[in-house]
Write a protein that holds these residues in place. Structure first.
Motif, mmCIF file in Angstrom:
data_model
loop_
_atom_site.group_PDB
_atom_site.id
_atom_site.type_symbol
_atom_site.label_atom_id
_atom_site.label_comp_id
_atom_site.label_asym_id
_atom_site.label_seq_id
_atom_site.Cartn_x
_atom_site.Cartn_y
_atom_site.Cartn_z
ATOM 1 N N ASN B 119 -34.432 -22.518 21.339
ATOM 2 C CA ASN B 119 -33.785 -21.803 22.436
ATOM 3 C C ASN B 119 -33.765 -20.304 22.141
ATOM 4 O O ASN B 119 -32.952 -19.838 21.348
ATOM 5 C CB ASN B 119 -32.343 -22.321 22.614
ATOM 6 C CG ASN B 119 -31.577 -21.518 23.653
ATOM 7 O OD1 ASN B 119 -32.175 -20.821 24.476
ATOM 8 N ND2 ASN B 119 -30.255 -21.606 23.591
ATOM 9 N N PRO B 120 -34.659 -19.537 22.790
ATOM 10 C CA PRO B 120 -34.693 -18.093 22.527
ATOM 11 C C PRO B 120 -33.547 -17.355 23.223
ATOM 12 O O PRO B 120 -33.277 -16.198 22.909
ATOM 13 C CB PRO B 120 -36.042 -17.662 23.110
ATOM 14 C CG PRO B 120 -36.339 -18.672 24.172
ATOM 15 C CD PRO B 120 -35.690 -19.970 23.735
ATOM 16 N N ASN B 121 -32.882 -18.042 24.143
ATOM 17 C CA ASN B 121 -31.836 -17.400 24.941
ATOM 18 C C ASN B 121 -30.485 -17.482 24.222
ATOM 19 O O ASN B 121 -29.591 -18.208 24.631
ATOM 20 C CB ASN B 121 -31.769 -18.070 26.323
ATOM 21 C CG ASN B 121 -30.811 -17.345 27.252
ATOM 22 O OD1 ASN B 121 -30.480 -16.183 27.036
ATOM 23 N ND2 ASN B 121 -30.344 -18.052 28.261
ATOM 24 N N ARG B 122 -30.394 -16.766 23.121
ATOM 25 C CA ARG B 122 -29.165 -16.714 22.347
ATOM 26 C C ARG B 122 -28.700 -15.263 22.256
ATOM 27 O O ARG B 122 -29.519 -14.347 22.266
ATOM 28 C CB ARG B 122 -29.384 -17.220 20.915
ATOM 29 C CG ARG B 122 -29.581 -18.708 20.760
ATOM 30 C CD ARG B 122 -29.881 -18.991 19.288
ATOM 31 N NE ARG B 122 -29.589 -20.356 18.887
ATOM 32 C CZ ARG B 122 -30.494 -21.330 18.820
ATOM 33 N NH1 ARG B 122 -31.757 -21.082 19.134
ATOM 34 N NH2 ARG B 122 -30.155 -22.537 18.427
ATOM 35 N N THR B 123 -27.383 -15.095 22.107
ATOM 36 C CA THR B 123 -26.864 -13.754 21.872
ATOM 37 C C THR B 123 -27.130 -13.364 20.422
ATOM 38 O O THR B 123 -27.442 -14.216 19.585
ATOM 39 C CB THR B 123 -25.342 -13.703 22.099
ATOM 40 O OG1 THR B 123 -24.716 -14.549 21.129
ATOM 41 C CG2 THR B 123 -24.978 -14.180 23.500
ATOM 42 N N GLU B 124 -26.977 -12.064 20.134
ATOM 43 C CA GLU B 124 -27.172 -11.615 18.753
ATOM 44 C C GLU B 124 -26.180 -12.320 17.828
ATOM 45 O O GLU B 124 -26.515 -12.708 16.717
ATOM 46 C CB GLU B 124 -27.002 -10.090 18.650
ATOM 47 C CG GLU B 124 -27.272 -9.606 17.246
ATOM 48 C CD GLU B 124 -27.238 -8.097 17.080
ATOM 49 O OE1 GLU B 124 -27.707 -7.387 17.983
ATOM 50 O OE2 GLU B 124 -26.742 -7.648 16.036
ATOM 51 N N GLU B 125 -24.945 -12.506 18.314
ATOM 52 C CA GLU B 125 -23.924 -13.186 17.526
ATOM 53 C C GLU B 125 -24.354 -14.631 17.226
ATOM 54 O O GLU B 125 -24.174 -15.127 16.119
ATOM 55 C CB GLU B 125 -22.590 -13.161 18.300
ATOM 56 C CG GLU B 125 -21.368 -13.592 17.517
ATOM 57 C CD GLU B 125 -21.214 -12.860 16.186
ATOM 58 O OE1 GLU B 125 -21.476 -11.640 16.139
ATOM 59 O OE2 GLU B 125 -20.842 -13.525 15.189
ATOM 60 N N GLU B 126 -24.938 -15.282 18.221
ATOM 61 C CA GLU B 126 -25.397 -16.670 18.020
ATOM 62 C C GLU B 126 -26.551 -16.735 17.029
ATOM 63 O O GLU B 126 -26.606 -17.626 16.177
ATOM 64 C CB GLU B 126 -25.791 -17.292 19.369
ATOM 65 C CG GLU B 126 -24.580 -17.646 20.225
ATOM 66 C CD GLU B 126 -24.928 -17.935 21.681
ATOM 67 O OE1 GLU B 126 -24.057 -18.474 22.380
ATOM 68 O OE2 GLU B 126 -26.065 -17.616 22.131
ATOM 69 N N ALA B 147 -34.993 -7.354 14.710
ATOM 70 C CA ALA B 147 -36.308 -7.997 14.805
ATOM 71 C C ALA B 147 -36.208 -9.311 15.579
ATOM 72 O O ALA B 147 -37.030 -9.591 16.463
ATOM 73 C CB ALA B 147 -36.867 -8.249 13.402
ATOM 74 N N VAL B 148 -35.199 -10.104 15.260
ATOM 75 C CA VAL B 148 -35.065 -11.413 15.904
ATOM 76 C C VAL B 148 -34.780 -11.241 17.394
ATOM 77 O O VAL B 148 -35.341 -11.961 18.235
ATOM 78 C CB VAL B 148 -33.968 -12.241 15.211
ATOM 79 C CG1 VAL B 148 -33.724 -13.558 15.958
ATOM 80 C CG2 VAL B 148 -34.347 -12.529 13.761
ATOM 81 N N MET B 149 -33.942 -10.247 17.737
ATOM 82 C CA MET B 149 -33.640 -10.022 19.156
ATOM 83 C C MET B 149 -34.883 -9.532 19.907
ATOM 84 O O MET B 149 -35.126 -9.922 21.049
ATOM 85 C CB MET B 149 -32.487 -9.019 19.311
ATOM 86 C CG MET B 149 -31.132 -9.524 18.834
ATOM 87 S SD MET B 149 -30.660 -11.133 19.504
ATOM 88 C CE MET B 149 -30.366 -10.726 21.242
ATOM 89 N N GLN B 150 -35.676 -8.691 19.246
ATOM 90 C CA GLN B 150 -36.926 -8.228 19.879
ATOM 91 C C GLN B 150 -37.862 -9.419 20.115
ATOM 92 O O GLN B 150 -38.451 -9.565 21.190
ATOM 93 C CB GLN B 150 -37.626 -7.184 18.998
ATOM 94 C CG GLN B 150 -38.943 -6.687 19.610
ATOM 95 C CD GLN B 150 -39.737 -5.791 18.661
ATOM 96 O OE1 GLN B 150 -39.194 -4.872 18.061
ATOM 97 N NE2 GLN B 150 -41.032 -6.066 18.532
ATOM 98 N N ALA B 151 -37.969 -10.277 19.112
ATOM 99 C CA ALA B 151 -38.840 -11.450 19.248
ATOM 100 C C ALA B 151 -38.335 -12.381 20.347
ATOM 101 O O ALA B 151 -39.116 -12.950 21.110
ATOM 102 C CB ALA B 151 -38.922 -12.191 17.913
ATOM 103 N N ALA B 152 -37.012 -12.513 20.429
ATOM 104 C CA ALA B 152 -36.430 -13.392 21.454
ATOM 105 C C ALA B 152 -36.785 -12.897 22.849
ATOM 106 O O ALA B 152 -37.136 -13.672 23.737
ATOM 107 C CB ALA B 152 -34.918 -13.484 21.277
ATOM 108 N N GLU B 153 -36.710 -11.574 23.014
ATOM 109 C CA GLU B 153 -37.080 -10.988 24.305
ATOM 110 C C GLU B 153 -38.543 -11.261 24.620
ATOM 111 O O GLU B 153 -38.901 -11.663 25.731
ATOM 112 C CB GLU B 153 -36.850 -9.466 24.272
ATOM 113 C CG GLU B 153 -35.513 -9.051 24.850
ATOM 114 C CD GLU B 153 -35.330 -7.545 24.746
ATOM 115 O OE1 GLU B 153 -36.262 -6.807 25.137
ATOM 116 O OE2 GLU B 153 -34.263 -7.118 24.260
ATOM 117 N N GLU B 154 -39.367 -11.034 23.625
ATOM 118 C CA GLU B 154 -40.806 -11.228 23.763
ATOM 119 C C GLU B 154 -41.126 -12.691 24.135
ATOM 120 O O GLU B 154 -41.899 -12.953 25.045
ATOM 121 C CB GLU B 154 -41.475 -10.845 22.439
ATOM 122 C CG GLU B 154 -42.923 -11.249 22.300
ATOM 123 C CD GLU B 154 -43.872 -10.152 22.784
ATOM 124 O OE1 GLU B 154 -43.425 -8.992 22.851
ATOM 125 O OE2 GLU B 154 -45.040 -10.479 23.095
#
Lengths: 283, 159
Positions: B119-126, B147-154
């Protein structure tokens, strides 16, 4: 790690026969055993994997309740809608174990059979009235989880006996688990407190409270449970319940915290857990 | 104890091996197959440097006996790039500088990849909580989370 003979039986009968031998150890998820073998606190001559035995994993309806196979990964319990909705305290306990990487390996049967007084799922299983099904050379038997533990790392299981599943009765009205810890994840419980309550018309008709890491075995706070039955929750009652739960403990002091701190926190967290379980029951 | 014949599937390649039962999956990957991208940190499951994906699940390979991984699909950090193109989370670690010494990086990348698949749709806190089993001892987690948040967006943009 010392050498050992490795077995992957495909039936419980074969696993039980192999496990009855001296210096044999069961491999479930491996998160305790493999680390123990590396540290040489575990030096089995034979390791019997349960991973190839069909039917030992999974969450299924059972009567009005659920059956959870002993080889079910704790991560699967944590994310199961059925457990989160009906047996919330257990989902919360499962989610407290190690990291996702560990929860993807660790099993409910392993967490319980390891018999750590601080196991994260055990307080919830006590509060949720779990029945433990066991297979052995002399057939099957079943014990309530209250009667499973005899000491730290010790259970009533006899040589060759293997936990096969946990049966939980129909869901309580509300349940909750609190782990007292320092780190957000990857920590061991200073103490663990779980409560499950049944409610009717604002009155508590029954309550069960499980406590972990406060005695040589996980225990129930039965006097505290008795105080709740037939009452509506008030601050005065909560105070009594917290004190009764603390009185049921015989904690030790260790490098994580003192016995006095543990006892005090059992009082505080029992109140908090019961309050939350009751709040959930009323939703 | 005699070695056991085992077929491991790592990054899509099959390897017929003879493995001592006491060898962890981590040891087999590194010492037998030479796949040294997966790191050995604490060796007690606490640091996450040895994270690999087994049948879609991120696991600490230091806690897995190699013989029990037979027949399962194992993915290591070496297997994340497709046709020479880095996985979004690998590219994101480069773009943000999400590492210092780099030792924890493969574990973070593989654990993040599994989270993004789930599930890429997580908050940074999650993400922060879900990556709690991976530790960096150099400096901190700000760039790693970036990095992880950028990848999640991508990942979400291309889904």
């Amino acid at each position: 790690m010392k050498s050992f003979e490795f077995f992957e039986p495909t039936t419980l009968a074969e696993a039980s026969r192999l496990f009855a031998a001296e210096h044999a150890q069961l491999l479930a998820g491996g998160t305790d055993l493999v680390i123990g073998m590396k540290a040489r606190t575990e030096t089995p001559q034979s390791v019997i994997s349960l991973q190839k035995i069909a039917g030992l994993a999974g969450i299924t309806r059972y009567g009005g309740g659920v059956s959870i196979g002993a080889m079910t990964k704790v991560r699967d319990i944590e994310v199961s809608d059925e457990i989160r909705n009906g047996y919330t305290a257990l989902a919360e306990g499962a989610a407290e174990i190690g990291s996702i990487q560990i929860r993807n390996l660790a099993t409910l049967g392993g967490n319980i059979a390891h018999a750590s007084p601080a196991a994260d799922t055990v307080a919830a299983l006590l509060a949720l009235d779990a029945q433990v099904d066991i297979a052995g050379a002399n057939g099957e038997r079943s014990v309530p989880i209250d009667a499973l533990f005899t000491g730290p790392g010790q259970t009533v299981l006899t040589p060759g006996e293997i936990i096969t599943r946990f049966r939980l009765p129909s869901p309580a009205s509300g349940s909750h688990y609190i782990k007292h810890k320092i780190r957000e994840v990857m920590d061991l419980a200073f103490i663990g407190v779980a409560a499950a309550v049944d409610m009717a018309d604002g009155t508590i008709t029954g309550a069960r409270i499980g406590l972990a890491a406060v005695a040589p075995t996980p225990i129930r706070a039965m006097e505290a449970e008795g105080l709740l039955a037939g009452k509506s929750l008030t601050d005065a009652l909560l105070a009594e319940v917290g004190e009764a739960a603390a009185a049921a403990c015989s904690p030790i002091s260790d490098l994580r915290c003192s016995a006095e701190h543990r006892r005090e926190m059992v009082d505080v967290l029992t109140r908090r857990t019961v309050q939350e379980a009751v709040a959930r029951a009323q939703v | 104890m005699a070695k056991l014949p085992v077929t491991l599937t790592v990054n899509g390649d099959e390897y017929d091996l003879l493995i001592e039962p006491r060898k962890t999956l981590l040891a087999v990957l590194r010492d037998t197959l030479g796949l040294t991208g997966t790191k050995e940190g604490c060796s007690t499951g606490d640091c996450g440097a040895c994270t690999v994906i087994v049948d879609g699940r991120a696991v600490t390979s230091c806690m897995v006996l190699g013989v029990t991984a037979a027949g399962k699909a194992i993915t290591t950090v070496e297997g994340l790039a497709v046709d020479g193109e880095l996985h979004p989370v690998q590219q994101a670690f480069i773009d943000t500088g999400g590492y210092q010494c780099g030792f924890c990086t493969p574990g973070f990348i593989v654990a993040s990849k599994a989270l993004l698949d789930e599930n890429p749709n997580r908050t940074e806190e999650e993400f922060r909580h879900a990556l709690g089993g991976n530790i960096c001892r150099c400096t901190g987690y700000t760039k790693i989370l970036e990095a992880v948040m950028q990848a999640a967006e991508e990942v979400q943009a291309t889904a």
